[in-house]
Design a protein around this motif. Structure first.
Motif, PDB file in Angstrom:
ATOM      1  N   VAL A  15      50.367  42.232  41.188  1.00 13.00           N
ATOM      2  CA  VAL A  15      50.178  41.661  39.856  1.00 13.00           C
ATOM      3  C   VAL A  15      48.788  41.056  39.735  1.00 13.00           C
ATOM      4  O   VAL A  15      48.102  41.203  38.719  1.00 13.00           O
ATOM      5  CB  VAL A  15      51.259  40.601  39.566  1.00 13.00           C
ATOM      6  N   THR A  16      48.349  40.381  40.808  1.00 14.77           N
ATOM      7  CA  THR A  16      46.993  39.827  40.826  1.00 14.77           C
ATOM      8  C   THR A  16      45.955  40.929  40.712  1.00 14.77           C
ATOM      9  O   THR A  16      44.951  40.801  40.004  1.00 14.77           O
ATOM     10  CB  THR A  16      46.764  39.032  42.127  1.00 14.77           C
ATOM     11  N   PHE A  17      46.191  42.028  41.415  1.00 14.52           N
ATOM     12  CA  PHE A  17      45.270  43.168  41.360  1.00 14.52           C
ATOM     13  C   PHE A  17      45.137  43.662  39.920  1.00 14.52           C
ATOM     14  O   PHE A  17      44.046  43.962  39.444  1.00 14.52           O
ATOM     15  CB  PHE A  17      45.792  44.284  42.266  1.00 14.52           C
ATOM     16  N   ALA A  18      46.260  43.769  39.224  1.00 13.53           N
ATOM     17  CA  ALA A  18      46.249  44.298  37.867  1.00 13.53           C
ATOM     18  C   ALA A  18      45.596  43.340  36.874  1.00 13.53           C
ATOM     19  O   ALA A  18      45.084  43.765  35.832  1.00 13.53           O
ATOM     20  CB  ALA A  18      47.674  44.624  37.431  1.00 13.53           C
ATOM     21  N   ASN A  19      45.616  42.029  37.181  1.00 15.17           N
ATOM     22  CA  ASN A  19      45.105  41.035  36.243  1.00 15.17           C
ATOM     23  C   ASN A  19      43.905  40.271  36.796  1.00 15.17           C
ATOM     24  O   ASN A  19      43.626  39.164  36.342  1.00 15.17           O
ATOM     25  CB  ASN A  19      46.214  40.048  35.886  1.00 15.17           C
ATOM     26  N   ALA A  20      43.236  40.844  37.771  1.00  7.15           N
ATOM     27  CA  ALA A  20      42.135  40.145  38.433  1.00  7.15           C
ATOM     28  C   ALA A  20      40.971  39.903  37.480  1.00  7.15           C
ATOM     29  O   ALA A  20      40.659  40.738  36.623  1.00  7.15           O
ATOM     30  CB  ALA A  20      41.653  40.944  39.635  1.00  7.15           C
ATOM     31  N   GLN A  21      40.348  38.746  37.635  1.00  7.31           N
ATOM     32  CA  GLN A  21      39.164  38.404  36.855  1.00  7.31           C
ATOM     33  C   GLN A  21      37.905  38.394  37.711  1.00  7.31           C
ATOM     34  O   GLN A  21      36.811  38.579  37.201  1.00  7.31           O
ATOM     35  CB  GLN A  21      39.347  37.037  36.201  1.00  7.31           C
ATOM     36  N   GLY A  22      38.075  38.150  38.997  1.00  9.69           N
ATOM     37  CA  GLY A  22      36.934  38.127  39.904  1.00  9.69           C
ATOM     38  C   GLY A  22      36.981  39.301  40.865  1.00  9.69           C
ATOM     39  O   GLY A  22      38.065  39.714  41.299  1.00  9.69           O
ATOM     40  N   GLY A  75      45.132  27.479  37.474  1.00  7.36           N
ATOM     41  CA  GLY A  75      44.883  26.048  37.375  1.00  7.36           C
ATOM     42  C   GLY A  75      43.684  25.671  38.223  1.00  7.36           C
ATOM     43  O   GLY A  75      42.590  26.213  38.051  1.00  7.36           O
ATOM     44  N   ASN A  76      43.904  24.769  39.176  1.00  9.23           N
ATOM     45  CA  ASN A  76      42.814  24.344  40.060  1.00  9.23           C
ATOM     46  C   ASN A  76      42.725  25.210  41.311  1.00  9.23           C
ATOM     47  O   ASN A  76      41.868  25.003  42.166  1.00  9.23           O
ATOM     48  CB  ASN A  76      43.017  22.874  40.467  1.00  9.23           C
ATOM     49  N   LYS A  77      43.606  26.196  41.437  1.00  8.14           N
ATOM     50  CA  LYS A  77      43.634  27.059  42.619  1.00  8.14           C
ATOM     51  C   LYS A  77      43.269  28.486  42.229  1.00  8.14           C
ATOM     52  O   LYS A  77      43.035  28.791  41.058  1.00  8.14           O
ATOM     53  CB  LYS A  77      45.030  27.030  43.261  1.00  8.14           C
ATOM     54  N   PHE A  78      43.192  29.358  43.230  1.00  8.63           N
ATOM     55  CA  PHE A  78      42.901  30.765  43.004  1.00  8.63           C
ATOM     56  C   PHE A  78      43.904  31.609  43.786  1.00  8.63           C
ATOM     57  O   PHE A  78      44.233  31.290  44.933  1.00  8.63           O
ATOM     58  CB  PHE A  78      41.479  31.121  43.471  1.00  8.63           C
ATOM     59  N   PHE A  79      44.381  32.665  43.159  1.00  2.00           N
ATOM     60  CA  PHE A  79      45.198  33.647  43.881  1.00  2.00           C
ATOM     61  C   PHE A  79      44.300  34.828  44.207  1.00  2.00           C
ATOM     62  O   PHE A  79      43.636  35.383  43.325  1.00  2.00           O
ATOM     63  CB  PHE A  79      46.387  34.106  43.036  1.00  2.00           C
ATOM     64  N   SER A 117      43.730  49.430  58.219  1.00  6.99           N
ATOM     65  CA  SER A 117      43.596  48.795  56.911  1.00  6.99           C
ATOM     66  C   SER A 117      44.375  47.480  56.944  1.00  6.99           C
ATOM     67  O   SER A 117      45.397  47.382  57.618  1.00  6.99           O
ATOM     68  CB  SER A 117      44.131  49.702  55.797  1.00  6.99           C
ATOM     69  N   THR A 118      43.869  46.501  56.235  1.00  4.33           N
ATOM     70  CA  THR A 118      44.536  45.204  56.166  1.00  4.33           C
ATOM     71  C   THR A 118      44.649  44.780  54.706  1.00  4.33           C
ATOM     72  O   THR A 118      43.660  44.810  53.963  1.00  4.33           O
ATOM     73  CB  THR A 118      43.762  44.131  56.952  1.00  4.33           C
ATOM     74  N   LEU A 119      45.839  44.397  54.334  1.00  2.87           N
ATOM     75  CA  LEU A 119      46.120  43.914  52.982  1.00  2.87           C
ATOM     76  C   LEU A 119      46.508  42.439  53.077  1.00  2.87           C
ATOM     77  O   LEU A 119      47.409  42.080  53.841  1.00  2.87           O
ATOM     78  CB  LEU A 119      47.271  44.714  52.369  1.00  2.87           C
ATOM     79  N   ILE A 120      45.806  41.598  52.326  1.00  4.42           N
ATOM     80  CA  ILE A 120      46.012  40.153  52.421  1.00  4.42           C
ATOM     81  C   ILE A 120      46.193  39.564  51.027  1.00  4.42           C
ATOM     82  O   ILE A 120      45.452  39.902  50.097  1.00  4.42           O
ATOM     83  CB  ILE A 120      44.812  39.459  53.103  1.00  4.42           C
ATOM     84  N   GLY A 121      47.162  38.693  50.895  1.00  5.33           N
ATOM     85  CA  GLY A 121      47.307  37.877  49.702  1.00  5.33           C
ATOM     86  C   GLY A 121      47.189  36.415  50.087  1.00  5.33           C
ATOM     87  O   GLY A 121      47.874  35.968  51.007  1.00  5.33           O
ATOM     88  N   MET A 122      46.317  35.658  49.410  1.00  7.06           N
ATOM     89  CA  MET A 122      46.089  34.258  49.781  1.00  7.06           C
ATOM     90  C   MET A 122      45.967  33.389  48.538  1.00  7.06           C
ATOM     91  O   MET A 122      45.568  33.856  47.459  1.00  7.06           O
ATOM     92  CB  MET A 122      44.807  34.124  50.616  1.00  7.06           C
ATOM     93  N   ARG A 134      36.184  26.200  50.126  1.00  3.84           N
ATOM     94  CA  ARG A 134      37.594  26.475  49.859  1.00  3.84           C
ATOM     95  C   ARG A 134      38.371  26.721  51.155  1.00  3.84           C
ATOM     96  O   ARG A 134      37.825  27.242  52.135  1.00  3.84           O
ATOM     97  CB  ARG A 134      37.757  27.717  48.957  1.00  3.84           C
ATOM     98  N   LEU A 135      39.639  26.352  51.095  1.00  5.09           N
ATOM     99  CA  LEU A 135      40.597  26.662  52.157  1.00  5.09           C
ATOM    100  C   LEU A 135      41.555  27.722  51.619  1.00  5.09           C
ATOM    101  O   LEU A 135      42.108  27.559  50.525  1.00  5.09           O
ATOM    102  CB  LEU A 135      41.362  25.406  52.564  1.00  5.09           C
ATOM    103  N   HIS A 136      41.751  28.799  52.395  1.00  8.70           N
ATOM    104  CA  HIS A 136      42.597  29.913  51.969  1.00  8.70           C
ATOM    105  C   HIS A 136      43.719  30.111  52.999  1.00  8.70           C
ATOM    106  O   HIS A 136      43.487  30.052  54.205  1.00  8.70           O
ATOM    107  CB  HIS A 136      41.807  31.229  51.888  1.00  8.70           C
ATOM    108  N   ALA A 137      44.912  30.395  52.512  1.00  9.85           N
ATOM    109  CA  ALA A 137      46.038  30.694  53.400  1.00  9.85           C
ATOM    110  C   ALA A 137      47.018  31.597  52.670  1.00  9.85           C
ATOM    111  O   ALA A 137      47.110  31.569  51.440  1.00  9.85           O
ATOM    112  CB  ALA A 137      46.735  29.412  53.852  1.00  9.85           C
ATOM    113  N   GLY A 138      47.738  32.421  53.439  1.00  8.07           N
ATOM    114  CA  GLY A 138      48.685  33.318  52.800  1.00  8.07           C
ATOM    115  C   GLY A 138      49.419  34.202  53.785  1.00  8.07           C
ATOM    116  O   GLY A 138      49.845  33.749  54.855  1.00  8.07           O
TER     117      GLY A 138
END
Length: 229
Positions: A15-22, A75-79, A117-122, A134-138
């Motif tokens: 869903v993030t991929f389909a609606n990504a802004q960055g 909000g104040n975070k990023f997916f 290949s590596t697929l990551i969601g954070m 930034r701190l990223h985790a996922g």
């Protein structure tokens, strides 16, 4: 329930991929550490070593990768959603080769080259008011596409022979827990990310306790920056 949660996480990534802004391009170097291994398995990301046999002579180039990261403010975070195509390398244990008469031929020094290949969601949390640090985790999934082993058989002083073939000992899929710190300088981002494998690294029963730990050092360039409030 575990499979359901993992599936839901990667659906959220899509869903993030389909609606990504960055959108950013990522270039990285990586080094593999095998936790629980009873032999020195870590191949350097880059180095120089002068030894007696082929695997240790001259310039050593280990793991590297090229990736694409997409992100969306929440909000104040990023997916964030990232896919990486890369290569990693590890040493294999030394093997004593023997001939048809059971006489020692020499020691074999092995290197595994793993293409994956590596697929990551954070989720990324800003650690400063300007959202540079930034701190990223996922959660992530590593897929081995091709793995090859190459052995140098030491037959004498400064003499060796080579043999190579496919390496089928690795698990095709490894579930990952990524943790990353990043710092942005305009369109440039510098990051270090560590990915801990929480499922088996190897299919070999005697190596069932081994877990992979991958360290990445990454530089990114923003092709498109997301709108933030």
């Amino acid at each position: 329930m575990k499979r359901l949660l993992i599936t839901a996480w990667f659906v959220a990534c899509l869903v993030t991929f389909a609606n990504a802004q960055g959108l950013s391009l990522r270039l990285s170097g990586n080094q593999t550490f095998l936790l629980g291994a009873d032999y020195p398995a870590s191949y350097p990301m880059i180095g120089w070593f002068q030894g007696n046999f082929e695997p240790q002579n001259g310039l050593l180039i280990g793991g590297f990768g090229l990736g694409l990261r997409l992100e969306r403010p929440m909000g104040n975070k990023f997916f964030e959603y990232q896919i990486v195509l890369g290569r990693s390398r590890t040493y294999e244990p030394r093997i004593q080769y023997i001939d048809a008469n059971a006489q020692p031929i020499g020691l074999g020094y092995g290197i595994n080259s793993n293409y994956h290949s590596t697929l990551i969601g954070m989720i990324a949390w800003p650690l400063d008011s300007e959202k540079r640090l930034r701190l990223h985790a996922g959660l992530g999934l590593r897929t081995v596409i091709v793995s090859e082993s190459k052995y140098w058989i030491a037959t004498g002083l400064n003499q060796s022979e080579t043999t190579s073939g496919p390496n089928n000992s690795l698990n095709t899929f490894t579930l990952l827990l990524p943790l990353e710190f990043s710092y942005s300088l305009g369109r440039i981002t510098l990051a270090t990310r560590w990915e801990l494998g929480i499922t088996r690294y190897s299919r070999i029963s005697s190596r069932s306790q081994q877990r992979g730990l991958w360290g990445h050092f990454e530089i990114g360039y923003d092709l498109q920056k997301p709108e933030t409030k």
